[in-house]
Design a protein around this motif. Structure first.
Motif, PDB file in Angstrom:
ATOM      1  N   TRP A   8       0.805  -1.218   0.000  1.00  0.00           N
ATOM      2  CA  TRP A   8       0.000   0.000   0.000  1.00  0.00           C
ATOM      3  C   TRP A   8       0.838   1.269   0.000  1.00  0.00           C
ATOM      4  CZ3 TRP A   8       1.058   2.612   4.407  1.00  0.00           C
ATOM      5  CH2 TRP A   8       1.276   1.893   5.595  1.00  0.00           C
ATOM      6  N   GLU A  11       1.108   1.940  -3.631  1.00  0.00           N
ATOM      7  CA  GLU A  11      -0.180   2.419  -4.132  1.00  0.00           C
ATOM      8  C   GLU A  11      -0.424   3.875  -3.752  1.00  0.00           C
ATOM      9  OE1 GLU A  11      -3.124  -0.298  -2.666  1.00  0.00           O
ATOM     10  OE2 GLU A  11      -2.175  -2.004  -3.657  1.00  0.00           O
ATOM     11  N   ARG A  12      -0.116   4.238  -2.535  1.00  0.00           N
ATOM     12  CA  ARG A  12      -0.361   5.608  -2.076  1.00  0.00           C
ATOM     13  C   ARG A  12       0.581   6.611  -2.725  1.00  0.00           C
ATOM     14  NH1 ARG A  12      -1.605   4.883   4.425  1.00  0.00           N
ATOM     15  NH2 ARG A  12      -3.438   3.574   4.125  1.00  0.00           N
ATOM     16  N   ALA A  42       0.918  12.727  -1.509  1.00  0.00           N
ATOM     17  CA  ALA A  42       0.929  11.266  -1.625  1.00  0.00           C
ATOM     18  C   ALA A  42       1.917  10.647  -0.637  1.00  0.00           C
ATOM     19  CB  ALA A  42       1.276  10.854  -3.053  1.00  0.00           C
ATOM     20  N   HIS A  43       3.103  11.224  -0.535  1.00  0.00           N
ATOM     21  CA  HIS A  43       4.093  10.732   0.428  1.00  0.00           C
ATOM     22  C   HIS A  43       3.582  10.916   1.860  1.00  0.00           C
ATOM     23  CE1 HIS A  43       6.814  11.089  -3.051  1.00  0.00           C
ATOM     24  NE2 HIS A  43       7.557  10.178  -2.433  1.00  0.00           N
ATOM     25  N   HIS A  45       0.555  10.910   2.868  1.00  0.00           N
ATOM     26  CA  HIS A  45      -0.468   9.893   3.103  1.00  0.00           C
ATOM     27  C   HIS A  45       0.183   8.527   3.369  1.00  0.00           C
ATOM     28  CE1 HIS A  45      -4.256   7.856   2.967  1.00  0.00           C
ATOM     29  NE2 HIS A  45      -3.996   7.233   1.845  1.00  0.00           N
ATOM     30  N   ALA A  46       1.208   8.197   2.602  1.00  0.00           N
ATOM     31  CA  ALA A  46       1.887   6.905   2.759  1.00  0.00           C
ATOM     32  C   ALA A  46       2.567   6.776   4.121  1.00  0.00           C
ATOM     33  CB  ALA A  46       2.901   6.705   1.645  1.00  0.00           C
ATOM     34  N   GLU A  48       1.817   8.554   6.939  1.00  0.00           N
ATOM     35  CA  GLU A  48       1.051   9.200   8.004  1.00  0.00           C
ATOM     36  C   GLU A  48       1.118   8.428   9.321  1.00  0.00           C
ATOM     37  OE1 GLU A  48      -2.969   9.635   6.653  1.00  0.00           O
ATOM     38  OE2 GLU A  48      -3.230   7.488   6.325  1.00  0.00           O
TER      39      GLU A  48
END
Length: 83
Positions: A8, A11-12, A42-43, A45-46, A48
């Motif tokens: 994931w 994906e993120r 995006a990073h 979110h990955a 977090e």
């Protein structure tokens, strides 16, 4: 520095790997995750929940406090389960 993302995280972020020039103050895996979190939404979110993200330096599992100096590649992946 070559960075590789699995599951994931890939994906993120939207890419399986990337080459990144790191500033001198990025010295540990934890520093790197913080640096990456600030690169893009995006990073962020990955990474977090960094406490669950695992890392390997040159294919050896390491803790967040591990120094990254001299690393050829760093891989990030979610926790693994097995049976």
């Amino acid at each position: 520095m070559k960075l590789i993302y699995f599951a994931w995280l890939r994906e993120r972020i939207g890419v399986p790997e990337e080459e990144v020039d790191l500033p001198a103050e990025v010295r540990t895996v934890e520093d790197l995750m913080q640096f990456l979190s600030e690169r893009s939404e995006a990073h962020a979110h990955a990474f977090e929940n960094r406490k669950i993200v695992r890392a390997a330096i040159d294919r050896r599992h390491v803790k967040p406090a591990a120094p990254i100096a001299g690393a050829g590649e760093i891989a990030f992946f979610p926790p693994m389960t097995g049976g």
